[in-house]
Design a protein around this motif. Structure first.
Motif, PDB file in Angstrom:
ATOM      1  N   CYS A 180       0.859  -1.185   0.000  1.00  0.00           N
ATOM      2  CA  CYS A 180       0.000   0.000   0.000  1.00  0.00           C
ATOM      3  C   CYS A 180       0.898   1.239   0.000  1.00  0.00           C
ATOM      4  N   ARG A 182       0.124   4.165   0.360  1.00  0.00           N
ATOM      5  CA  ARG A 182      -0.268   5.182   1.323  1.00  0.00           C
ATOM      6  C   ARG A 182       0.111   4.774   2.743  1.00  0.00           C
ATOM      7  N   CYS A 183      -0.188   3.527   3.091  1.00  0.00           N
ATOM      8  CA  CYS A 183       0.146   3.056   4.430  1.00  0.00           C
ATOM      9  C   CYS A 183       1.627   2.675   4.534  1.00  0.00           C
ATOM     10  N   CYS A 348      -6.186  -1.417  -0.891  1.00  0.00           N
ATOM     11  CA  CYS A 348      -5.804  -1.658   0.493  1.00  0.00           C
ATOM     12  C   CYS A 348      -7.074  -1.759   1.335  1.00  0.00           C
ATOM     13  N   CYS A 351      -7.319   1.565   3.584  1.00  0.00           N
ATOM     14  CA  CYS A 351      -7.458   2.934   3.079  1.00  0.00           C
ATOM     15  C   CYS A 351      -7.931   2.986   1.637  1.00  0.00           C
TER      16      CYS A 351
HETATM   17 ZN   LIG Z   1      -3.400   1.594   2.817  1.00  0.00          ZN
END
Ligand SMILES: [Zn+2]
Ligand SMILES: [Zn+2]
Length: 899
Positions: A180, A182-183, A348, A351
């Motif tokens: 992911c 973003r994470c 994900c 998110c």
């Molecule tokens: Zn994520």
């Protein structure tokens, strides 16, 4: 003998609060050790420490509480183990958002301070769900509450990690994983949610080296990944491209030469039959790359931004890079075409960011050797999955299981107990933080920065919560647990992994039964979601209708294999049920003033037909409820209890004994009071697991008889709480009332018959009428004579004739009950003129409806255009009104005969 008077109206909140406090304070939720009672144990699916009670939790925990309360009352030593999960990414996100609001990020704080901050958050606002579970009435053993990151569970995690590592079942490898951007963390396969999305298929032209003017065309849904291409591939038997194998093509934009390889993975039918190979950014290409020894070129950084390997595209986000790459190819005439193309896109699960296949070094559990015994255990019935159809899903998944990526690049969680030596490069994995490298003795050690997947610790939940790796009395008494109650959405995340870990470390399955319940949806069957605005909040519902009504609703709808369509009206309906019970209890208590059940010798009582009937029905209900709960048919238990309470106890028995209570002779009055007390007392015990609060409140107000031994036979005399009273079991002496009950049912059918006629003729309830009962046998005659008083009173009769071969008045309305003809002479009973007028008016209305439906159904454009089921519905409606008309016409005929 100081029975409390019940409030006029049931007010749930004060009652719930008071009883919960008492139960908890008295230690009634506690499992005792040592104990000679049969153990029964359930581990709670630990809600996230960030969680707030939603419908899923409410259903899940209501069902667990029903089982635990029931088993406690059956005499078991019940352990319902509660706790919460640290929920790695979810919790980290919460605290990161807080930091963002303060204009900070976690990197400024540093790892240690950040983790401290998370603990601080947990202490202040984490675990609010525990208080919410208490409002639901959950009878967990709160003194044993655990947290997946508490000291004991952290010790268990380390123990498991080190042992699996030593057994070669945990290893580190450079593989493609789901990432992911973003994470900034790896995700396991099941943490990726696949969704069909509209997208494009870009056809790119790559020039063939040394063959000017010749191109191959490759198709891709992610053109930006071409920056990482290290080959193109064709099928070895594809005649079109045989001459290309071994040659080179030129990667446009970056001007890198790529070999053409032959691989059977290529689908000749897809696109042009030539595919680009990007081993570092595609799972299939990774395998092709391995087979052909191709380079892996990673072109993204951990945020999905193009890195230096992407040359002129460096610094562009992956989606911006996509636009730029496509534009540049187009400008160079190398974009053959663009097609619309729907395909599954992985997101994900936390998110929803599009997941990127990403090459990285991660920790894995080798799952296949662990899965094998977990499959066998279910096949051999050591663990039973209910409903059974889920076993197939379980087998499918377990048989195709892939290695489990357990490292996560976040800070909140169990840090992996591995240390890298800067001196010799070896890895030390240890239960206790090492001070020196186990290989070379150097003290230049760095601990792995990754933490474990949050499901790693929850996989150990059934035994880590009981003190493993110590050999505790809890483990000895309560492992394997009796039952796990869970939703199917975590069958793989959680249940399968508990099976594997439990078998591996305890040598025994973690649970005997796994009960998989349905989802709670809205009234239309839609999934509840904030965006749709159709979420029903359990706490709002509890506020409005009371916990018991809510719990009963959930149980009543928990049919196996069927999702629950929940509407608030349903809950309101079960609040009425609670009120009905309350009013029946108030009536009973009013009639029990000064009554001491212990002073009554049941053997000396002369039971009536009605008494024998209600005892038989009570007994049948106890049997049905017991069988239903044993088989996890919560809805059947609820409906048996509902029917008995509402129709049999409240609507019939209370009505039947009123006469005895008010006008009966003293002996008869005592009998009626005794059974009224006894039936209500048993009913409360039967209902308690589903509706714990209202039943306790009423039960405490009832006079105590000292006849029910407390659970386990340990305490003599009266149980201090309904929670500790014994759950009613079927009794042979009440079973023996079966034929007596059948007799009473005939009496009731006769009363019902008269009531039906009263209803049809719209005779006001206050008006007394006459009836004749023409019996088909001497037995019926005797029975009805014996119960004449009940019939007269409940059917509100002014006169009653009972006989055999009675002459039938010409104008009588007839109902049949068994071998009895129920006759009600109508002459003088109804206002013939008014009734005729009313019926004609009704028939007129019906005629209009019939015309309406007929016209619609004769309309060809309706028949042709409307969906078949709508047409069928209309036909049904027409049939319905036609029947109604016939019934009305028959009544009209009868009325006219009275003239
Ligand atoms: Zn994520
Ligand atoms: Zn070393």
């Amino acid at each position: 003998m100081a029975e409390t008077e019940l409030a006029k109206v049931y007010e749930p909140h004060a009652v719930e609060e008071r009883w919960y406090r008492t139960w908890e304070g008295e230690g009634f939720f506690r499992a005792t050790l040592p104990s000679d009672r049969t153990p029964y144990s359930i581990v709670i699916p630990p809600p996230n420490v960030t969680g707030a009670l939603h419908m899923g939790h409410a259903l899940n925990n209501t069902l667990q509480d029903i089982l635990c309360r029931w088993q406690r009352m059956r005499g078991c030593n019940v352990l319902w183990m509660p706790g919460t999960d640290h929920a790695g990414i979810a919790t980290q996100n919460v605290v990161e958002r807080q930091l963002a609001a303060e204009g900070k990020d976690r990197h400024e704080l540093g790892r240690e301070q950040f983790i401290e901050r998370v603990w601080q958050w947990k202490a202040e606002s984490g675990g609010q769900i525990i208080g919410q579970l208490k409002r639901l009435g959950a009878s967990c053993d709160w003194e044993r509450e655990r947290f997946t990151m508490d000291d004991g569970l952290s010790t268990a995690v380390r123990e498991v990690f080190v042992r699996l590592y030593e057994e070669g079942l945990i290893f580190r490898d450079n593989r493609l994983i789901n990432w992911c951007p973003r994470c900034h963390t790896a995700l396991s396969d099941i943490e990726v949610e696949h969704e069909e999305k509209a997208g494009h298929l870009w056809h790119l032209r790559y020039p063939v080296v040394d063959q000017p003017g010749r191109f191959v065309t490759v198709a891709t849904t992610r053109p930006e990944t071409m920056l990482g291409d290290t080959a193109v591939a064709v099928h070895p038997e594809d005649e079109r491209y045989r001459d290309l194998i071994g040659r080179k093509v030129l990667l446009p934009l970056l001007n890198r030469q790529l070999p053409v390889v032959a691989d059977e993975y290529v689908d000749r039918e897809f696109g042009t039959g030539v595919v680009k190979i990007t081993p570092a950014h595609d799972f299939n290409d990774f395998e092709v790359g391995r087979r052909h020894g191709l380079d892996l070129i990673n072109v993204f950084d951990e945020s999905g931004v193009v890195n230096a390997a992407g040359h002129q595209y460096e610094g562009l986000d992956r989606f911006a890079a996509r636009k730029q790459v496509v534009a540049d190819l187009e400008a160079q005439g190398l974009l053959a075409k663009v097609q619309d193309h729907a395909h599954a896109l992985g997101g994900c699960y936390r998110c929803k960011t599009v997941v990127e296949p990403y090459l990285s070094l991660q920790w894995y559990v080798k799952v296949a050797p662990l899965a094998e015994p977990a499959i066998a255990a279910v096949r051999e019935g050591k663990t039973r999955i209910v409903p059974q159809q889920w076993e197939n899903t379980y087998f499918d998944w377990m048989e195709n299981i892939r290695d489990w990526c357990i490292s996560r690049q976040i800070w909140w969680g169990h840090r992996i107990p591995a240390w890298y030596c800067d001196h010799c490069g070896e890895v030390t994995v240890a239960k206790v933080d090492p001070t020196a490298c186990t290989h070379c003795g150097s003290d230049e050690l760095r601990q792995e920065t990754d933490v474990l997947d949050t499901w790693f610790s929850s996989a150990l939940w059934p035994f880590s919560t009981m003190g493993w790796p110590e050999r505790t009395p809890e483990l000895a008494a309560f492992y394997p647990t009796s039952c796990l109650v869970t939703g199917f959405d975590i069958l793989f995340f959680w249940v399968a992994r508990m099976m594997m870990m439990g078998l591996h470390f305890m040598g025994e399955v973690p649970f005997r039964d796994v009960y998989i319940h349905a989802l709670v949806r809205d009234a239309q069957g839609q999934k509840m979601s904030k965006s749709k605005g159709n979420v029903i909040d359990p706490l709002t519902v509890i506020e409005e209708y009371g916990t018991d009504a809510f719990r009963f609703t959930l149980a009543a709808f928990a049919a196996q294999g069927r999702d629950i369509k929940l509407a608030e009206e349903r809950i309101a309906g079960y609040r009425n049920f609670a009120n009905k019970l309350w009013n029946a209890a108030r009536f009973t208590l009013m009639n029990l003033e000064g009554f001491e059940p212990a002073a009554v010798d049941p053997a000396s009582l002369e039971t009536s037909n009605a008494d024998r009937w209600i005892l038989f029905r009570l007994n049948e209900t106890a049997r049905e409820v017991g069988e239903a709960l044993t088989a996890f048919r919560f809805n059947d238990a609820a409906s048996a209890l509902y029917r008995f309470t509402w129709s049999e106890f409240c609507d019939w028995y209370i009505e039947l004994v009123k006469d005895d209570l008010y006008r009966g002779d003293p002996a008869r009055r005592t009998t009626a009071r005794y059974y009224l007390w006894l039936v209500l007392e048993h009913l409360l015990r039967l209902l308690h697991p589903l509706m714990p609060f209202i039943t306790e409140e009423i039960w405490q107000a009832l006079p105590k008889g000292g006849r029910q031994p407390a659970v386990g036979g340990r305490q003599q005399g009266v149980a201090p709480s309904l929670m500790r009273a014994e759950y009613p079991r079927p009794r042979p002496e009440w079973e023996a009332y079966r034929s007596g009950a059948a007799e009473m049912e005939l009496v009731m059918a006769v009363i019902g018959g008269i009531r039906t006629i009263r209803g049809e003729m719209e005779v006001p309830p206050s008006r007394e009428i006459a009836a004749l009962l023409d019996c088909g046998s001497l037995a019926s005659l005797k029975l009805l004579k014996h119960n004449e008083a009940y019939i007269v009173s409940l059917a509100r009769l002014g006169s009653l004739g009972i006989g055999i071969g009675l002459e039938k008045p010409a104008d009588a309305s007839v109902q049949v009950a068994g071998d009895v003809q129920v006759l009600v002479p109508l002459k003088g009973l109804v206002d013939v003129e008014a009734e005729e007028k009313r019926l004609l008016k009704e028939i007129g209305k019906i005629d209009k409806e019939i015309e309406l439906f007929s016209r619609k159904l004769e309309n060809p454009s309706f028949i042709d255009r409307a969906p078949a089921e709508i047409v069928a519905k209309e036909r049904e409606k027409l049939a319905e009104v036609t029947t109604t008309k016939r019934v009305l016409e028959e009544s009209l005929e009868k009325i006219r005969r009275l003239k």
